[in-house]
Enzyme design. Structure first.
Site: not given
Length: 178
Positions: A74, A77-79
């Site tokens: 996560v 993928t997010e940052s």
């Protein structure tokens, strides 16, 4: 003091003292209350080093029972593990928490450890809400739980569909590497 211990102490103090500080004018504006409220202790817990992000992910995984590989997927993928990332929508930090979500979770999204813990807690909550269905929880993390409920599944948004596939792919690849 190691990052996980500092995070745990900071979280415990915030959980215990924040309600007291909200009701007491005497503690408002003190250096300690400012530190507690802003969660910016003078240590590596606020630095953006990869080891700090990794320690925050490991601590959040231990605290929530989620797999560290899932949290890494996560965060990537997010940052791309960037604690200073801010999206055009206003999402902040490694786990790209919206300020309202962070406030609801009682975390400071600008603090690496709290951001990761908040993201992990939110994902755990979404997994419970969607009966441990990981793709639906990830879709809700990205598009909001209302969209998943409205569409009775992953919403027909290209960005959300790509997001779910990317997180699952990164997670599955990291699970097979271990």
């Amino acid at each position: 003091m190691n990052d996980a211990l500092l995070w745990a102490l900071n979280t415990l103090l915030q959980d215990l003292l924040t309600p007291l500080m909200a009701n007491s004018a005497e503690t408002t504006g003190t250096p300690f209350s400012d530190w507690l409220t802003n969660a910016t202790p003078p240590s590596s817990a606020t630095s953006s080093s990869p080891s700090t992000v990794s320690a925050a992910i490991n601590a959040a995984a231990a605290a929530t029972g989620l797999a560290p590989e899932l949290l890494r997927a996560v965060a990537q993928t997010e940052s791309d593990f960037n604690p200073e990332a801010v999206s055009s929508a206003g999402a902040v930090g490694v786990m790209q928490l919206m300020p309202g979500t962070a406030a609801g979770l009682g975390v400071n999204p600008y603090n690496v450890s709290q951001n990761v813990l908040g993201g992990a807690e939110y994902l755990k909550q979404l997994l419970a809400d969607f009966h441990q269905n990981l793709p639906l929880a990830l879709a809700a993390y990205n598009a909001g739980p209302g969209a998943v409920t409205q569409y009775h599944g992953i919403p027909p948004y290209a960005q959300t569909q790509a997001y779910v596939q990317k997180v699952l792919s990164v997670y599955q690849n990291s699970s097979t590497d271990a």
